[in-house]
Every structure is written in C-alpha cells, then in structure tokens.
Write a protein that holds these residues in place. Structure first.
Motif, short mmCIF file in Angstrom:
data_model
loop_
_atom_site.label_atom_id
_atom_site.label_comp_id
_atom_site.label_asym_id
_atom_site.label_seq_id
_atom_site.Cartn_x
_atom_site.Cartn_y
_atom_site.Cartn_z
N SER A 1 0.85 -1.18 0.00
CA SER A 1 0.00 0.00 0.00
C SER A 1 0.88 1.23 0.00
O SER A 1 1.97 1.22 0.58
CB SER A 1 -0.89 0.00 1.24
N ASN B 1 -8.61 5.29 -5.88
CA ASN B 1 -8.20 3.87 -5.91
C ASN B 1 -7.67 3.53 -7.29
O ASN B 1 -8.29 2.79 -8.04
CB ASN B 1 -9.39 2.96 -5.58
N GLU C 1 -8.82 -0.67 -0.47
CA GLU C 1 -7.72 -1.25 -1.22
C GLU C 1 -7.90 -2.76 -1.11
O GLU C 1 -8.18 -3.26 -0.03
CB GLU C 1 -6.37 -0.88 -0.59
#
Lengths: 1002, 513
Positions: A168, A721, A673
C-alpha cells in the motif's frame, strides 16, 4: 450470581482436589521410551467425561464402559483413540515431532496444526524469553520468514513491521489482534505477557479479518492458566547494559581542515584560525588543539532491566492467570532519555454451568518515555571537531558554559550538538487498559456453540514538551521558555459474536462458523502551548503558570466505525483432504463505497496419508497447500466524498484577525484497497522427521491501491483507488532437529524470504508520482530514489575539455560524471533515473540451538540484501559547505588522476553540481545490506534444586548478547532506519545489549 | 428444563446476531469528524460572506509570500542577487552572479508555479462560494454591494498571482475555472489583457477608500486593483491606461507619502497612508506563541545585527545582497535617506547605532567599492535594509527578523512614478508626481523629467521590491545592454516551465496561443 462469585473465589484459592479413582475403566499411559506420561487428557468420546493421568501415568474413568471410544491427547504427543474392551486400557503415545496436534489460533477460533490449509507460524513464549527487547515484535526479527522487522534504537520505540512486502502507498502496518482486540502495534506488551504469537500471512488464513487483513495479521495470545493445573509461579528477569554499535567514524579536526584547504575556498579559514587562536594548534601545519568527537560526547553505556512474575493455574472448572512486569531501558544518548513500562495482567475463565463458560481478560499498561532529541545526531555529523563542548571563557555569556558556534564565527546551520541533546525535555506518559469479556454457550454439546465477546481498549497519552530558555549564540537560542502539552485518547471497542458448529461422521470432519463484528475507533487530541512557563520543576509544567497571552490550542479527532459479517467452513476427510472457505463482508464509515466483500479458499492434501505413500520411506510427511483470497485495507484517513473547507485566519489591522476558509473544491471518493493473493506451498518432513521444510510461494497484487497524484498545475493531490502494487515472493523455512544419545540435542534452522516488489500501475497516464523523498514509478520498487546517476569522476583536464557537458557546467577534475540518459548533451531533470529503494529483495535468518543436560546454547543470525538507503546525512551538505565530513569521505576522496572513479574530490563536495539538492546524485545512495549476529544465549538449568527443606522445581541462569556484531557497507550507524523510505538522518544508533538473566519456577 | 434452557440460549444468541443485522448502514453512516462540508455552509448568513475572502488573504500570505520565491523575484536584476554561495547556490543562477542559467530543477521554480496556481485555484473556488452567498441577496442592497466589492478583493489577489506568473514564466496558463481540463498556455500579452480585463470588471464595484480606511483594515480596495492594473498596463506599454488608473488613485484616493522613508518599512509605517497593498501579519503583542505570519520572508533576508549597548542581537539567513556597483551608484547620486534605509552594509551602523556584523565590502585604491567581488564566491555583505526591523521595534524578547512586520506590496510612491512615466511617455509633463517622490527622499527637484530619469528614480526608490527593476529593464529593452554582459539574452528573460509539470501535463510544452 452470589454462587458464581463464591465458586470463582474457591476456584482461585483452592488447589486442585485430587481425583478419586474407583470403578469404570482404568489404565496407564506410557511414552515410546516406556516412561509414564502424566497430564494426558483421557476423554470418553461423545461425552464431557475427561480425566488426567497422574504422575505415574495412571488414570481411571468411572463413567466409561466397554465399547466406548477413549481419546488420549497431550501436548507434544500424537493423539490416539482406543476402543474399550475388557480389562485395563494401557496405551503408548508417540511423540508429536511434527507438532501436528498443537492448537493454532486462526482468528475467531483455533484449529489443530494438521488441519490447516495455510502455513501459520507460531512463536512461543520461550523464544521471546531470551531476547532483551523493549517490545515483543522487536524480538521476532529473523524468526519468521516473510515477516520483516526494522528495529529502532530509541528507548521504548517499537519496530517497523511489514509482512510479505509493501502492499500500500499508505499504511503497511499489519493488524495485531491481542486476545480479540485490534491494535496497530503491541508495544505496550512485555515479552513475558505473551503465550504465543501467530503470524497469518496468506489469504486463506488472514481473510477472516477482511478489511483489516491486507497487511497480514499477527495474533497474540497472552499467558493463561489451564484447567486442572497446579498453580505455577514463575519469575523471569534480566539486568544488562546497552552500548551504541557501529558508531560512525568522522573526520577529525585536521582532516576536516585539510578537506577545506583542498577546496581552495578561503572563506572558512576564519573559522579555523579562530579555533587555533582560542583552543590552540597551528593553522599553517593543520594542527588543532580542539578535536571534539561529537559522537563520543553524545553516547554512553546504558542500563536495561526487565522483571516479570506470572502465576497461572486452574481447577476443574476454572483457570486463571495473573502477572506483572516491569521494564526499564535507559538511552545510550548522553542526556535524559529513558523508557519504563509497568504491566499488570489478569484473566479468568470459568465453567459456570455445563452449557455456559464465561471469562475475562485484562491488561493494564503504564508507560513512561523521556524522549531523546534526535536532531542532535545530525548536528553531530555536521559539526566539525574544531571547538570543545564547553568553553569556560564564554560561560558568563552562554547557557551552562556551552561553546557557541558563534565563537568561531559559524552562523546559521551550526549547532552545539551536546547542548541540543541536553536542553530538551519531552516526556510522554501513557495509560492503557485492554479488557475483554466473553461468554461461550454450548447449545448442542460438542457440536454447536455460540460465543459473544466484547473487547474494549482505552489509551490515554499525556505528552509534555518543555523548551527551556537558553542562549548559545544567535542561531541556537530560545529567549523564553515554552511548554506544549497534549492529551491523546484512544477509545476503541469491538463486539464479536460467533456461532460455531463442529461435527464428525465417518471420515468427515467439519467446522462451520458464522459471525458478526461491530467496532468503533475513536481518537481525540487536544493540545496547547504557552510561553514563559517557569523552569526548574516538573510540577511547574502547566500552561496556566505561563503567559496567558499568546497561548495556542489545537484540537482534532476521528471516529470510525466498522460492521462485519463473516463465515468460515473447514472441512476435511480423514485429515487428508482439507478445505477452508472463508467469506467476510465489511462495512466501514471511512469510505464512500462502504461495503467490501472478501472471499478466500484454501485447500491442502496430506500426501503422506495416502495408502500409496506408505511404501515411500524417505518422506515422513508431505502436505501440499494452495489458496486464493481477497484481503482489504482500510487504513488511511477517512474520505468525506464531498468538498470541504480549510480554515484560514487573516490579519486586518493591528492585532486583529478574522477567521475564514478556503473551499478545497477537490475531494476524493474512496473505496477499499484490495489485495488479491495466491499462495502455493508445501510442508515436508524427511529423514525420520528430523528435517522439516516449509515452502510458500505467494503472489499478492494490491488492486485499487490508493494513490494521490498531483493535480495538474498545482501541488495539491487528490487520492483515488487507481494504483496497483505487486508483491511476489517465496518464504522458506528449514529446520533440522536431532538428538544424539540421551543428553544431547540440537536444532539448526534457517529462513529466507525473497520478495519482488513492484509498482504495477498508477493513475491512467501517470507514470510517476513524486513524493518528498522518493518516487513511485510504474515498473519499479515502491519508494524509489530518483536522481542523476554518477558514472564516474572526471580524472583529467583533457577529459573535462573533451566533454561539452563538463565545459557547459564549468566542471573540473574531481567532479562527478553523470549519465546523460537521453543523450541530448546536457544534464537536466530528464536525465534522472531510479537509483534504488529501501525495500530489500531478501531477508534471511539462521539459528542454531544446542542442549546438553542442563546446559543450553543458542545463536542466531539475521541479514538482508538488495535494498538501498539514502544517506541524507551526507546529502544535507547542500545546506552548508563547511559541514564536517565523515572519515570515509576524507579517506576515499579523489586526489588526482586514477585515485578513485566513484568518490568526489574535496572541492567537488562544495559544488552544487555534485551535492545540489535538486540533482540527487546516486553518490548518496548506499547499500542497506547487512548481516548480523542477532543473539547469543547461553544458559544452565537446575531441575528440582534443593534449598534446605524446599525443592525449587526449576532455576535457569542465562547470559545473552543481543545484536553483538553487525556488518554493513553504508556510512551510517545502522541500515535499520525507522523511516520507511530509507532516509538516513537523525538516526538514533542501534544498541548491542549484554544481559544476565534468571528464570525461576516456584 | 435442560431443553428449555438450550432454546432460551439459542433465542438469545440469534437475537444478538439479529440485533447487529438491523440498521447496519445506520451504524456505519456517520460523518467525518472535524470537517465542514461546503454544501453544509449556511449561505443565507450575510455576516459570514467575508469568510471566503479572508481565506484568500490567508492563502496569499501563507503560500504567496514565500522566501524561496523572493530569492527569484528580487534576484534577477543587476542590483541584487540571492547572496549566498554556500546555501541555495542555484538561486544565484537566475541572476547576474550565475549568468542567467535559469535551472528549472531548482526547487523555487516549481514552487513558484504551484504556489501561484494554488492561489488562483482557491480564488476561483472561493469566488464560487461567494456567489452562493450572492444568490441569497437582493441587488441594490448594502449586503449585495458588499458582495460585489468582495469579488473585487478576491480578483485582486488572483491578479497578483497572475502578475508574478507572467513576469517570471512569461506565457502561462489562464486557469479561469475550477473544472478546466485544458492547460494550454496563453501568450504573455493575452495574460496581461486577461489580468487587466478581470480587474476592470471588478474595479467599479470596489470601495473607493484607502486600505487603512476599510472596515476590514488593510483590505484591498478599488485603488489597489487600479495600481495592480497599472503595473500590468506598464508592462504592456499601454500608457494611457497607466495614466487613467494612476490619475484616479492620485486624484481621488487620498494617499500620501509617509514622511519618514526609514520607518515606512518598519512598524510605524504599517498600513500608513502610502500603503495600497500589504500582506498583514500579527504576533498579537507577544514575543512568542500565537502568530499569523509569513514564514521566513524577512528572516531569510536578515543580516546579523547587534545592539552592543544592551548586548542583544538578531540574525537572519544572510540571503539577498546588493551589488556594490549599485551602492556606489546611490552614493554617487548623493542619496542619503534612501541610502540609510535600503542598505545594511557590513561594518556600518544602523540608525539605532547597532553594528552590522560581517566583513565590510572591499574597496579599490581610489576608495570606490570593488565590483569584481560581486561575482566571486565571497559575495559582499550589503544586505537589504527594507527587510530590516530594529531590535527595539521587536515585540518583547522576540529576535526573529521582521517577525511582526507587514510585507509592503504596493506603495503610493510606485503609483506616482508610474503616473509620471505615463505622462512623459504620452508627451505630458511628469514633474509633479516625480518630484513628490524625490522630495521625501530629500533629493533636489528635477524639471522636465525624462523617461531615463524616471527609470533611475524607480531603480532607487523601488530597489529590492518585487523584481520591479528586472521588469523595468526587460520592458524598456535596457536588459540587453545592462544584463547582457552577465550572459542575459532575450531568451533568458523568462524561466522555462518546470519539467516536472511538463511531464505530468504535456500540453504545457505546446506553443502558447
């Protein structure tokens, strides 16, 4: 209720009553060596009737009768089921070398190791006991493949932990689940509080934690008593000393002056001459009376100690555990900096009725930090040794007699590092309570049960930063004292409900669980700063004792909620074909697309249980595993999903200000995510189960990674995203376990994790996103350094004259040659390239353990390879030419044709071509590889030690050297950097710790 | 009984599960803490209508007045450079010291671009916010008039940002609306026209007052907008417009020059009658603590000054230094008032009898200042006195350079000189406004002033202020002769758009339209 309380008290106070033995079935349990085994649980299948074997291995079950099936189980032994015939039932249990029977926590339940479809590594309390770490996770470094731990030297600071790479652009912190409660770290726990730590890496194991699972899950179980166990009192403690390891060698005063002299710049001669004038020496011959080694002035040996007392036990109906621990760690920075933590812990489990089990569990932790001023470390790197720490001749002018950089004519950017370290007073105090209450309802005995569990955590953190008034010259002074105080409160709860159904028929074994969870995380922060608070006593540190005028305040907070529904189905046939299916639906208040769905499926096949494998002698155990699943990540700040305002104050006239706002107009619309993970692996045991291999290949693709590219024209970014990040790798664990003769046993272990980390895509049409320190570029590792690549050093004037780039930039021999990537004959931003990243390709650990009679010895090694760090200490030279040099810069400098083709001349270290902040020369990128002796431990155990009339069951004395030796190439204290992007600046040195420890069981 | 219990438990369990099942979306549908959504603002409260305007002033102060931009604004002419070779050395490369190499990788360049466009973007969205208040007002009412005048204040701030983009980058993007997706650059002429037209659309509705007469003291007025428009018209060479704008300010504004040029730039001169545009700060009367400020704007230009009597000192970062030739030129002109105010020369004393630390600039055998040193590594220490605040004017124990001082952006003296130049260029006599400026500086009157006289006067009066000297050299064509010897060419006039922005917005590389 009264009855319950009374029985609870009795359960705690009374030792376990001896079991009467008469009637029914009786027998004896022996091990393979023919010795009796005590503490084996003998259960009549399909009933609650159980009994334990006594010290001679004997047992008696009054309710059992011929035809019943009895199951014998004991930790460390393979379970066995025997049908009762006539007469006594004697059994011989085999040793469970492969640990197949041990219960492994899997989240909302436990499963036997042999029934897992994922490889879950469990670290037991014994493995933590020998490591003098200030927090439990720090002790795990090098122990679990795929678990990357970067430690910090700051007293009380926890490590940076990542599992299977960085997935991430936001937080990569795993989820910690302590007895059911969620945490972002477990720094509040003592090593001795922990029974075991289980690391869930692959999707089929972690997916049950849904949206919190993407970075991996670490499940911590605190120490608890067992039913039918005598009270056990243990003390473990150590005292030790820490010292800074790998302290960087700097240029001394003569070498510093030599470097300046070689540049031909005379502007700094006045600083040098002044030093000679005041502190002695000879300017012409490069001799200096003052030769301060600032790192020596800043470091010291520091004391560390830990004490823990644990009491566990249980009766037929209740079990309990209480404990307390105290840790104290002094800092190796020679100023007030230390950490201490006192923990109290207790848990109780009570079988209230045959259908209801209740319990609670609580940890109270009190932490105190006196924080170091890490700015001193960088200042010590920058400050040459040409003046002493103290100067009596200016003591009436400057605080505490410190030498002012002004004395030598230094202006901005130079500070007395010792004064910086000492004239600083920051404290944190935290009080944390973790509690958990649960009830288990047996709806259908042995089959259907319902559990409800409520966990609550309160953490209060009080931070105080006091800046004393001081004057160490124009650039290092603080005219009036100031005090900043803040209160931070975390207030979190989780309520879990699960319904579990277990059944077996024929060879089929089934466990099905459905559940729901609701949780809230609340954070409140309030801070104030006042000036002119009196100096001297801690008791005066109140904003109300300072100036009322000019007080500033800050206030912030968040509240997030989550709601989840989940289910898990575990099925196997004869423990040979195994299947785990999980599903979780997660709703969160944080995001605009609130609901996410996380399925996973895992399958395993115990090949060695197949009839056709019976002939294959050389393989004792082989299990093949495959899994796939989706995991979510909801860390990061909440998204409003609409335009919001930012408040601004503006001045209109004398001391009049009005409040207004700017309409941000740009806003994000976010969802989860999602990590898509595939895992393939096997567990293998061979050579009479002495050699065990666990292998896993994983492919984790973070889809919908939240990235925040800059908007065109502005330095404002908006998150979406849009990104994709790949982490692909192999986790390999090899263990060799053997015994020679009766008294000697040994273990050799190794683990490797190979990682390929790559940014797969950013927003459409965006190839690169620049951060403050590093960039994200498609096709490269995350957090890559980006700059000009040094491909050599100009050696001769002819070489310079022949190169138009050198001519255009007025270069001379000794300057860097940069790679002209686009070949346009000039060096500019278009020639920048990726220069490395802090993400390592390989981390590995080795350990060896030896036991001979009472003596035990262990040594472990840890290392990593394939990563780079950014030597910001050196790079900061752009801010001031006359900063000091590290010794390697002096020793390795270019001094003439052929001297070096990679290091610049002294003069080059003064030119923005080589050191400019916008060039980011690859000269500042260094390998972060290192190899270390992680821990050496030697101990001796006395069993049943007689002291007068008393027999002490167990006493172990041990000596430990923790991180005694590390080797690396980087010019730093350590390549272990708390900064996740690998910037090496203001780094507190790591320590080597030598301790003497005692473990006593009463 | 046992069965009953079990059933009870089952019921309880299912009940608990069900409880969590109901209203699940209500449970997680909570507001984000500590944020105020634009749509939730009550636009019917006219008293709150000034808030978006305050926000724009805040944006200009916090992102527009940045020291790293100051190095480039004032460091491009023949009179001043960024001043330090051992820190931020690349800033020198935008001026005479570094031969106008204009390295766009230097961090100030992208910062200039983004900070100015951030101001523009925020002005755009706050104008839209202001319109939502406007929708609730009736034309002709006092509140509606305020609304119209507030639009002008925001447009003035926006025009200030465009002015700096156009003078630094030349052709740049007109970012007219928040949802614009095309970022093609416009020619510099188009940008000038846009700025003037935008200001002209606002001027009729703005208040005809001096800023120090405003309800929100120091807020920008009709005259601020006119002065800014005049600056741009001067760049365009539209002297008629310059004259119109400045005439209105001179005839109707009620401005006057502040008598003490030295104190004009210090605390006593804050928001005086000479001030048309200031960026305001406040320490609220405290040496430390609550402070609405301008980062390091004064501090970075700060010299090291010591009050030997009281043993107090203040030191800044030593950036921004004048060329010794300029100081010599001022001395040759016989400047006294402006000499004392503009120059802090190492080794000399201030009006307060504080010593200015450092090595005095070298002088040649004939006593004149040595000019070679100006382009050496050891840049002479002639600091900017206009950024100087004496220790005895600082609040309490504060010692940070200029901490409580406002940033002077447009002064009436500049308006007078623009007026004079416009008149002379249009064939009229510019003596009156011209000599008003000279008189305050205690310089003798000149009659029948020429454009050259005015340019010299601007050079002296406005030195170190906002790159006005550099734009004067460029707009008049003098740059070639004055700066050419340092490596300046017409193609170096503007700085290229930073490549980091061209990479993300390739359209910026296309020719301006």
């Amino acid at each position: 209720m009264k009855k319950l309380v009374m029985s609870l008290s009795f359960a705690l106070l009374l030792p376990m009553a001896a079991l009467a033995q008469s009637g029914g079935v009786k027998g004896r349990v022996l091990n393979e060596a023919g010795e009796p085994v005590s503490g084996v649980v003998v259960r009549v299948n399909g009933t609650n009737a159980t009994v334990l074997t006594d010290a001679n291995g004997n047992y008696q079950l009054p309710s059992a009768k011929a035809g019943d099936e009895l199951t014998y189980s004991c930790l460390g032994m393979k379970s066995q089921t025997v049908k009762v015939g006539q007469g006594n039932v004697d059994v011989t249990l085999k040793e469970d070398v492969l640990d197949l029977e041990s219960a492994v926590v899997v989240g909302y339940g436990t499963t036997k190791s042999k029934d897992l479809t994922a490889f879950i590594e469990t670290v037991k309390a014994e493995k933590l006991a020998n490591i003098p770490s200030n927090t439990p996770m720090a002790a795990l470094q090098g122990k679990v493949a795929g678990l990357n731990i970067v430690n910090s030297g700051v007293p009380g600071a926890g490590p940076t932990v990542t599992i299977r790479g960085l997935g991430s652009f936001g937080s990569t912190t795993p989820l910690y689940v302590v007895d059911g409660m969620f945490y972002d770290n477990i720094n509040f726990l003592n090593n001795a509080d922990i029974e075991e730590i289980a690391v869930l890496k692959d999707a089929s194991a972690a997916a049950i934690y849904g949206v919190r699972a993407a970075n991996g899950v670490v499940i911590i179980t605190t120490k608890k008593g067992k039913k039918n166990e005598k009270a056990k009192v243990t003390y473990e403690g150590y005292v030790g000393v820490q010292s800074a390891s790998n302290v960087l060698k700097m240029a001394n005063s003569s070498q510093y002056a030599q470097m300046l002299r070689e540049t031909g710049i005379t502007a700094y001669d006045e600083n040098l001459k002044k030093s000679v004038e005041l502190y002695g020496g000879d300017f012409e011959n490069n001799v200096y009376g003052s030769n301060t080694n600032w790192y020596d002035e800043l470091t010291r040996s520091a004391f560390m100690t830990n004490h823990a007392l644990n009491i566990t036990g249980g009766t037929e109906r209740a079990s309990y555990g209480v404990g307390m621990s105290y840790l104290y760690q002094n800092g190796i920075l020679k100023s007030d900096n230390e950490y201490s933590r006192m923990n109290f812990r207790g848990n109780l489990d009570y079988q209230a009725t045959n259908w209801l089990n209740v319990g609670m569990n609580a940890v109270f932790s009190r932490n105190f930090w006196q924080l170091p001023n890490n700015a001193a470390w960088q200042q010590a790197f920058n400050m040459p040794g040409i003046f002493p720490v103290y100067d009596a001749s200016t003591a009436d002018q400057y605080t505490d007699g410190y030498t002012s950089p002004n004395t030598l004519g230094f202006t901005s950017n130079f500070y007395n590092p010792v004064a910086t370290a000492k004239l600083y007073d920051a404290q944190n105090r935290s009080y944390q309570v973790m509690s958990n209450f649960y009830a288990d309802f047996q709806i259908l005995p042995e089959k259907l049960s319902f559990r409800t569990s409520y966990s609550y955590d309160y953490t209060g953190l009080r931070a105080t930063t006091f800046r004393p008034a001081y004057d160490i010259g124009t650039n290092q002074k603080n005219a009036t004292t100031s005090l900043t105080k803040s209160t931070t409160i975390f207030n979190n709860y989780i309520w879990d409900n699960t319904l579990t159904y277990k059944d077996s028929w024929g060879g089929h074994n089934l466990t099905a669980m459905v559940g729901s969870s609701m949780r809230q995380t609340r954070y409140d922060w309030l801070s104030g700063t006042a000036q002119n608070v009196p100096e001297g006593k801690d008791a005066w540190k109140y904003l109300s004792l300072g100036d009322k005028a000019g007080i500033t305040l800050g206030d912030n907070g968040y509240r997030y909620r989550g709601l989840s529904y989940f289910g898990r189905l575990q099925y196997n046939w004869k423990h040979r074909y195994l299947l785990t299916v999980t599903f979780r639906a997660d709703g969160s208040s944080k995001y605009n697309d609130k609901w996410g769905y996380f399925p996973s499926v895992g399958a395993a096949w115990v090949v060695t249980d197949e009839p056709f494998m019976e002939k294959v002698r050389f393989i004792d155990y082989l299990k093949l595993r495959a899994s796939w699943g989706k995991l979510g990540n909801d860390r990061g700040s909440a998204s409003a999903g609409t335009a919001t305002v930012t408040n601004y104050r503006s001045v209109f006239g004398t001391n009049t200000a009005f409040d207004g706002y700017v309409n941000n107009n740009t806003f994000s619309w976010l969802g989860w995510e999602i990590v898509n993970e595939t895992n393939l692996g096997f567990s293998l045991a061979t050579l009479q189960s002495r050699l065990k291999v666990d292998f896993d290949f994983y492919n984790r693709m973070t889809e919908d990674a939240i990235v925040a590219p800059l908007l065109p024209m502005r330095n404002v970014s908006v998150a979406g995203n849009w990104g994709k990040i790949l982490n692909r790798g192999v986790d390999l664990t090899i263990a060799w376990n053997d015994r020679v003769g009766k008294d000697f046993s040994y273990q050799i272990g190794a683990n490797f994790s190979f990682l390929h980390n790559e940014v797969r895509s950013l927003r459409d049409g965006v190839k690169m996103i620049k951060g403050g320190k590093t960039v994200q570029m498609v096709g490269e590792k995350m957090n890559s350094y980006y700059g000009l690549k040094v491909i050599g050093v100009y050696q001769t004037q002819e070489q310079v004259d022949a190169d138009p780039i050198a001519v255009a930039n007025n270069l001379v021999p000794g300057d860097f040659i940069y790679e002209d990537v686009n070949g346009d004959g000039k060096i500019d931003a278009m020639d920048k390239q990726i220069l490395g990243s802090y993400v390592p390709d390989l981390t590995y650990g080795f350990n060896v353990g030896l036991q001979w009679k009472g003596l035990d010895f262990s040594i472990s090694f840890y290392g990593q390879a394939g990563g780079e760090l950014w030597n910001r200490k050196r790079a900061l030279r752009y801010a001031s030419q006359s900063y000091n040099f590290d010794y390697a810069q002096y020793k390795d400098r270019w001094t003439g044709p052929g001297s070096t083709n990679s290091n610049p001349s002294a003069a080059a270290l003064m030119k923005s071509w080589n050191i400019g902040d916008s060039n980011n020369a690859s000269y500042f990128v260094e390998s972060s590889d290192y190899f270390r002796i992680q821990n050496i431990n030697i101990g001796y155990t006395f069993e049943n030690l007689r002291i007068g009339n008393y027999t002490l069951p167990r006493l172990r004395l041990s000596a430990t050297a923790d991180r005694p030796w590390t080797t690396f190439k980087a010019h730093s204290f350590t390549p272990e950097l708390s900064d996740p992007e690998g910037w090496d600046t203001q780094v507190y040195p790591l320590t080597s710790t030598y301790t003497f420890g005692v473990q006593i069981t009463f | 009984m046992k069965l009953f219990k079990k059933t009870l438990v089952l019921a309880l369990a299912s009940g608990a599960m069900l409880f969590m099942g109901t209203g699940c979306n209500d449970y997680i549908d909570i507001d984000v803490e500590n944020t105020l959504a634009v749509d939730e603002i009550d636009y019917t409260i006219a008293d709150d209508m000034y808030k978006p305007v305050i926000g724009c002033y805040g944006r200009m102060r916090s992102t527009g007045i940045h020291w790293a931009l100051g190095m480039l604004w004032s460091g491009r002419d023949d009179d001043m450079c960024s001043g330090r070779t051992n820190d931020q050395a690349d800033a020198l490369k935008f001026g005479y010291h570094g031969g106008y190499q204009n390295p766009t990788v230097f961090w100030s360049v992208p910062l200039m671009w983004t900070n100015m466009y951030n101001i523009i973007f925020d002005c755009n969205s706050n104008l839209a916010t202001l319109d939502r208040f406007g929708e609730n007002l009736t034309p002709g009412t006092a509140d509606h008039n305020k609304y119209l005048s507030y639009i002008g204040e925001i447009k003035t701030i926006r025009a200030w940002a465009y002015y700096h983009l156009a003078t630094f980058f030349g052709p740049c993007v007109i970012y007219a609306s928040s949802d614009q997706t095309s970022f093609r650059r416009s020619t510099v002429e188009k940008v000038y026209d846009y700025i003037i037209a935008d200001l002209e659309s606002a001027i009729p509705f703005m208040e005809a007052k001096r800023p120090n007469q405003m309800e929100h003291m120091g807020a920008y007025t009709k005259y601020t907008a006119e002065a800014l428009a005049a600056r741009v018209a001067l760049l365009k060479g539209d002297y008629a417009k310059v004259k119109d704008f400045t005439d209105d300010i001179i005839n109707n504004g009620g401005f006057s020059l502040y008598s003490d040029y030295y104190q004009l730039f210090k605390i006593p001169g804050k928001l005086c009658d000479e001030s048309l545009m200031e960026v305001q700060v406040s320490d609220f009367g405290n040496a430390m603590g609550d402070y609405i400020g301008i980062d390091q704007w004064f501090n970075y230009q700060g010299a090291s000054v010591k009050d030997l009597v009281n043993n107090k000192s203040t030191a800044g970062w030593l950036f921004m230094r004048y060329h010794p030739a300029f100081l010599q030129w001022a001395d040759d002109r016989g400047e006294t008032v402006r000499r004392e105010t503009s120059f802090l020369v190492a080794g000399e004393y201030t009006r307060e009898q504080y010593i200015i630390n450092g090595t005095p600039p070298k002088r040649d055998a004939d006593g004149r200042l040595n000019v070679e040193a100006a382009t050496s590594a050891d840049i002479p220490q002639i600091y900017n006195g206009k950024a100087y605040l004496p220790i005895n004017q600082m609040t309490g124990t504060a010692t940070t350079w200029g901490r409580n001082n406002n940033v002077r952006v447009i002064r009436y003296a500049e308006v007078l000189l623009m007026n004079a130049e416009a008149k002379v260029r249009l064939g009229q006599n510019g003596d009156a406004p011209f000599n008003e400026v000279r008189q305050r500086a205690e310089m003798p009157r000149i009659t029948n002033v020429t454009v050259d006289d005015i340019l010299d006067e601007r050079r002296m009066e406005l030195c170190s202020e906002w790159g006005l000297r550099y734009t004067d050299l460029c707009r008049t064509g003098l740059a070639k002769s004055v700066l050419g010897k340092y490596g300046w060419t017409e193609s170096k006039r503007f700085v290229d758009i930073p490549s980091s922005h061209v990479l993300t917005t390739p359209e910026l590389a296309e020719d301006p339209i």
